[in-house]
Design a protein around this motif. Structure first.
Motif, PDB file in Angstrom:
ATOM      1  N   ALA A   1      12.387  18.672   0.184  1.00 40.19           N
ATOM      2  CA  ALA A   1      10.740  19.162   0.488  1.00 40.19           C
ATOM      3  C   ALA A   1       9.805  18.243   0.511  1.00 40.19           C
ATOM      4  N   GLN A   2       9.877  17.224  -1.318  1.00 32.10           N
ATOM      5  CA  GLN A   2       9.358  15.881  -1.862  1.00 32.10           C
ATOM      6  C   GLN A   2       9.722  14.880  -0.854  1.00 32.10           C
ATOM      7  N   TRP A   3      10.809  14.284   0.065  1.00 29.48           N
ATOM      8  CA  TRP A   3      10.498  13.778   0.588  1.00 29.48           C
ATOM      9  C   TRP A   3       9.400  13.596   2.085  1.00 29.48           C
TER      10      TRP A   3
ATOM     11  N   CYS B   1       0.809  -1.286  -0.212  1.00 27.75           N
ATOM     12  CA  CYS B   1       0.520   0.181  -0.351  1.00 27.75           C
ATOM     13  C   CYS B   1       0.596   1.316  -0.353  1.00 27.75           C
ATOM     14  N   THR B   2       1.621   1.310   0.387  1.00 29.88           N
ATOM     15  CA  THR B   2       2.997   2.337   0.213  1.00 29.88           C
ATOM     16  C   THR B   2       3.229   2.513  -0.637  1.00 29.88           C
ATOM     17  N   ALA B   3       4.181   2.006  -1.177  1.00 29.47           N
ATOM     18  CA  ALA B   3       5.206   1.888  -3.054  1.00 29.47           C
ATOM     19  C   ALA B   3       3.700   2.365  -3.697  1.00 29.47           C
ATOM     20  N   ILE B   4       2.139   2.032  -3.773  1.00 24.00           N
ATOM     21  CA  ILE B   4       1.717   1.807  -4.414  1.00 24.00           C
ATOM     22  C   ILE B   4       0.547   3.005  -4.690  1.00 24.00           C
ATOM     23  N   THR B   5       0.891   3.661  -3.349  1.00 30.13           N
ATOM     24  CA  THR B   5       0.069   5.429  -3.062  1.00 30.13           C
ATOM     25  C   THR B   5       1.395   6.385  -3.201  1.00 30.13           C
ATOM     26  N   LEU B   6       2.604   5.848  -2.861  1.00 31.90           N
ATOM     27  CA  LEU B   6       3.362   6.829  -3.148  1.00 31.90           C
ATOM     28  C   LEU B   6       4.218   7.248  -4.454  1.00 31.90           C
TER      29      LEU B   6
ATOM     30  N   HIS C   1       8.223  -0.265  11.559  1.00 34.80           N
ATOM     31  CA  HIS C   1       9.291   1.303  11.290  1.00 34.80           C
ATOM     32  C   HIS C   1       9.295   0.633   9.335  1.00 34.80           C
ATOM     33  N   ARG C   2       8.919   1.617   8.802  1.00 38.85           N
ATOM     34  CA  ARG C   2       9.267   1.746   7.554  1.00 38.85           C
ATOM     35  C   ARG C   2      10.677   2.703   7.203  1.00 38.85           C
ATOM     36  N   VAL C   3      11.566   2.238   5.936  1.00 37.96           N
ATOM     37  CA  VAL C   3      12.336   2.333   5.513  1.00 37.96           C
ATOM     38  C   VAL C   3      12.077   2.542   4.007  1.00 37.96           C
ATOM     39  N   LEU C   4      12.075   4.246   3.690  1.00 40.76           N
ATOM     40  CA  LEU C   4      11.968   3.858   2.159  1.00 40.76           C
ATOM     41  C   LEU C   4      12.483   4.575   1.643  1.00 40.76           C
ATOM     42  N   SER C   5      13.009   4.069   0.120  1.00 36.52           N
ATOM     43  CA  SER C   5      14.069   4.664  -0.604  1.00 36.52           C
ATOM     44  C   SER C   5      13.634   4.901  -2.196  1.00 36.52           C
ATOM     45  N   ALA C   6      13.972   5.517  -2.746  1.00 35.47           N
ATOM     46  CA  ALA C   6      14.109   5.442  -4.043  1.00 35.47           C
ATOM     47  C   ALA C   6      15.604   5.749  -5.165  1.00 35.47           C
ATOM     48  N   THR C   7      15.430   6.094  -6.311  1.00 27.93           N
ATOM     49  CA  THR C   7      16.646   7.032  -7.423  1.00 27.93           C
ATOM     50  C   THR C   7      16.180   7.475  -7.345  1.00 27.93           C
TER      51      THR C   7
ATOM     52  N   LEU D   1       7.246  11.190   2.889  1.00 25.99           N
ATOM     53  CA  LEU D   1       6.531  10.715   3.958  1.00 25.99           C
ATOM     54  C   LEU D   1       5.343  10.975   5.376  1.00 25.99           C
ATOM     55  N   ASP D   2       5.125  12.135   5.233  1.00 25.14           N
ATOM     56  CA  ASP D   2       3.801  13.117   5.070  1.00 25.14           C
ATOM     57  C   ASP D   2       2.804  11.544   4.589  1.00 25.14           C
TER      58      ASP D   2
END
Length: 133
Positions: free
Chosen positions: A100-102, A52-57, A88-94, A106-107
């Motif tokens: 500000a975008q991050w 859900c996190t990955a798809i929503t973001l 706990h979630r650790v999010l990463s993107a290339t 996260l919000d």
């Protein structure tokens, strides 16, 4: 919203889960008497939140025109001294995202549909039905 069914297999704790045309196997690790033929229930719980996190973001980033690139999330769980589950979630993107975008992503992660349900809880009811055969 969702409809899932589960049925036992001939292998100890392994169960086949189906939803529409999709299926997977849930099991317990060998140390708990299973055969480790699939993810354990709490692994599936975290997987639902991760998906859900990955798809929503991804949806949010596309809507904003942000290049997320390859996205990943690592989730872990533990219990506090009172036994409450902590995730706990650790999010990463290339993608080249600025601070500000991050912050915005996260919000948004705090308000994904599955995050909200997990935080507020759900009313769970049960009934029995006799299986024939």
């Amino acid at each position: 919203m969702a409809n899932v069914s589960i049925a036992s297999t001939a292998t100890n704790y392994a169960h086949r889960i189906t939803s529409g045309s999709h299926s997977l196997v849930a099991d317990e690790p060998q140390r708990l008497g299973g055969q480790d033929a699939g993810m354990a229930p709490f692994d599936l719980y975290l997987s639902a939140l991760a998906a859900c996190t990955a798809i929503t973001l991804r949806m949010y980033a596309e809507k904003k025109g942000w290049e997320l690139g390859e996205f990943s999330a690592e989730l872990s769980s533990s219990r506090d001294a009172e036994g409450k589950l902590l995730v706990h979630r650790v999010l990463s993107a290339t993608g080249a995202l600025d601070d500000a975008q991050w912050e915005r992503l996260l919000d948004i992660a705090t308000r994904t549909p599955v995050t909200l349900v997990m935080r507020e809880g759900a009313t769970i009811t049960s009934e029995h039905r006799r299986l024939e055969g």
